[in-house]
Write an enzyme that holds these catalytic residues in place. Structure first.
Site, PDB file in Angstrom:
ATOM      1  N   CYS A  43      -8.106   6.578  10.389  1.00  0.00           N
ATOM      2  CA  CYS A  43      -8.539   5.336   9.696  1.00  0.00           C
ATOM      3  C   CYS A  43      -7.607   4.182  10.028  1.00  0.00           C
ATOM      4  O   CYS A  43      -7.274   3.368   9.161  1.00  0.00           O
ATOM      5  CB  CYS A  43      -8.631   5.528   8.187  1.00  0.00           C
ATOM      6  SG  CYS A  43      -9.816   6.759   7.704  1.00  0.00           S
TER       7      CYS A  43
ATOM      8  N   ASP B 201       0.880  -1.157   0.000  1.00  0.00           N
ATOM      9  CA  ASP B 201       0.000   0.000   0.000  1.00  0.00           C
ATOM     10  C   ASP B 201       0.926   1.218   0.000  1.00  0.00           C
ATOM     11  O   ASP B 201       1.486   1.587   1.030  1.00  0.00           O
ATOM     12  CB  ASP B 201      -0.899  -0.041   1.240  1.00  0.00           C
ATOM     13  CG  ASP B 201      -1.692   1.248   1.408  1.00  0.00           C
ATOM     14  OD1 ASP B 201      -1.511   2.175   0.598  1.00  0.00           O
ATOM     15  OD2 ASP B 201      -2.478   1.321   2.363  1.00  0.00           O
TER      16      ASP B 201
END
Ligand code: PMP
Length: 383
Positions: free
Chosen positions: A341, A178
Site C-alpha cells: 500500500c 501516522d
C-alpha cells in the site's frame, strides 16, 4: 513469549506483524468476556450490565490514551488508522496545502486527495528517511497540515518527530503523525512530541481488528465539525436542526465497537506492561541480525536505513518477491510480498514490489534462521 500467542502455537514463523500482529491470550480472553457474560450496550442502558459495560468501554479509552501519553477525552475511537486519517482530512476546518512524504501508506495519501487538499510531497534521503531538510525548504504558510508516517511500514524508517513538529509549527501548520507502525514498536508520548494529531490501529498493536484511534489536542478537536451523523454524537435533535456532543463523542456516531474497544484496551495494557522500549530494543536487535545476514549474501538488495524499527524490506536477484513468498510459505515462514500500500514509494525505489519481513514482540532468531533457510532453498530452485 510465543506461548502467549495461540496463533503461533503450531511453530509458524510469522514475519508479517507490520500487516497485523498476532493476539496474546489476555486480549482474546478480554474479548471473549466482553462478548459473553459481560455483554450489553453502552451509554444508554439504565440496567447494571450496561452501566458496567459503559465503564469498561470508557476504561478502554483511558488505557489506549495512556499508551500515547494522552488524556482519554482527547481520544476518538475510529475503525482504524485509515478512518482516523479520513476523519481529519474531511473535518479539519482550514483546508489548503498538505505536505506528505514519498514513503506514505495509501491511507495517508488518498484521504487528502479525496477531501480536496492540495498535496505536496517531501522527498526521502538516500537511505529512505523523510528528508526534513527538504521539508524545511518546502514548507510555507500555505501549508495547513503536515502528515508524516512516524515509522514507515515498508522501510521501518523512524521519523525525527520532534524536528518535524517544529518545522510544521514554524509555518503555522498542524501536524498529524501516522503512528500505525510506531505505537507497536516505539515509546510514544504525544505531549512530549508536541504533535497535533496521532492516528493508529488496534490490530497492529496486538488488539482486535475494526478499531483504532485518532488522538487530537482538545482545542483542535473542538474546532472540527462532525463528519458522520447518527446516534451518540448529538446533544439535541429536532427537525429544525441538531446540535452536537463535544469530542470525542461528536466523532463516534452509532453504537460503537464495544467489544473491539475493550480488546484494544487490553492490548494497550499488555504492551505497556512489557514496555515499548523493551519491545523496540528486542525488534531492533532482530533487524540488525537479519540485515547483517542478508548483507552477507551477494544476491540481496536491502532497502531502508540501517537503524529501523522492526521492519526489513529487500529484493532477491532474479526472483520475484511473490515467488519468494510462496516458497517461504511452504517452509512455514510468512513474509509479505507486494507494494505494501505504498505505490509511490515503489515508484521511487524503482521496483514493483519488495519482500518484507517484519517483527513483533514474539519474534526471535529462530524465525530469522527459518527465513534464511527458505531464501537459500529459493536460490537453489531459481539457480
Ligand atoms: N499507515 C501505516 C503506516 C500502515 O502501516 C497502515 C496499515 N498497513 C495504515 C496506515 C492503515 O492502517 P489500517 O489498515 O489498520 O487502517
Amino acid at each position: 513469549m510465543k506461548g502467549e500467542f495461540p496463533g503461533l502455537a503450531d511453530g509458524w514463523h510469522y514475519l508479517d506483524s507490520a500487516a497485523t500482529a498476532q493476539k496474546p491470550q489476555v486480549v482474546i480472553d478480554a474479548v471473549t468476556r466482553a462478548m459473553g457474560g459481560d455483554y450489553a450496550t453502552v451509554h444508554r442502558g439504565v440496567y447494571a450490565r450496561s452501566a458496567n459495560m459503559t465503564l469498561a468501554f470508557e476504561a478502554a479509552r483511558t488505557k489506549v490514551a495512556a499508551l500515547i501519553g494522552a488524556p482519554a477525552e482527547e481520544l476518538v475511537f475510529t475503525r482504524g488508522a485509515t478512518e482516523a486519517i479520513n476523519l481529519l482530512a474531511y473535518s479539519w476546518p482550514d483546508k489548503g496545502r498538505v505536505l506528505l512524504s514519498t514513503l506514505e501508506h495509501h491511507s495517508n495519501i488518498v484521504p487528502w486527495q479525496l477531501a480536496g487538499w492540495q498535496v505536496d510531497v517531501c522527498p526521502l534521503t538516500a537511505d529512505g528517511r523523510i528528508d526534513l531538510d527538504a521539508a524545511e525548504a518546502m514548507l510555507t504558510p500555505d501549508h495547513k497540515m503536515v502528515a508524516f508516517a512516524h515509522v514507515s511500514n515498508v522501510l521501518g524508517s523512524m521519523l525525527d518527530a520532534e524536528r518535524a513538529v517544529a518545522l510544521a509549527h514554524r509555518v503555522g501548520a498542524k501536524i498529524l503523525l501516522d503512528g500505525c507502525q510506531a505505537v507497536a514498536r516505539l515509546p510514544v508520548d504525544v505531549a512530549a512530541l508536541g504533535c497535533d494529531f496521532y492516528a493508529f490501529s488496534s490490530h497492529k498493536l496486538y488488539g482486535p481488528t475494526g478499531i483504532g484511534a485518532l488522538w487530537g489536542r482538545a482545542e483542535l478537536l473542538d474546532r472540527m465539525a462532525p463528519w458522520q451523523g447518527g446516534g451518540a454524537m448529538i446533544e439535541r435533535v429536532t427537525f429544525a436542526g441538531s446540535t452536537f456532543a463535544p469530542p470525542p463523542q461528536r466523532f463516534e456516531a452509532g453504537t460503537p465497537a464495544i467489544i473491539e474497544a475493550i480488546g484494544f484496551g487490553a492490548a494497550a495494557d499488555y504492551v505497556r506492561a512489557i514496555g515499548l522500549q523493551a519491545i523496540h530494543d528486542h525488534e531492533a536487535a532482530l533487524v540488525a541480525e537479519l540485515r547483517a545476514a542478508l548483507r552477507a549474501r551477494n544476491d540481496i538488495i536491502l532497502f531502508g536505513p540501517e537503524e529501523s524499527a522492526g521492519i526489513v524490506s529487500f529484493a532477491m536477484d532474479g526472483v520475484h518477491p511473490h515467488d519468494l513468498g510462496t516458497i517461504l510459505d511452504e517452509e512455514g515462514v510468512a513474509i509479505r510480498a507486494g507494494h505494501h500500500c505504498a505505490q509511490p514509494l515503489m515508484d521511487h525505489l524503482g521496483v514493483p514490489a519488495t519482500a518484507r519481513a517484519s517483527f513483533g514482540l514474539y519474534s526471535d532468531s529462530e524465525d530469522i534462521a527459518a527465513l534464511l533457510r527458505g531464501i537459500e532453498r529459493t536460490r537453489r530452485i531459481f539457480g
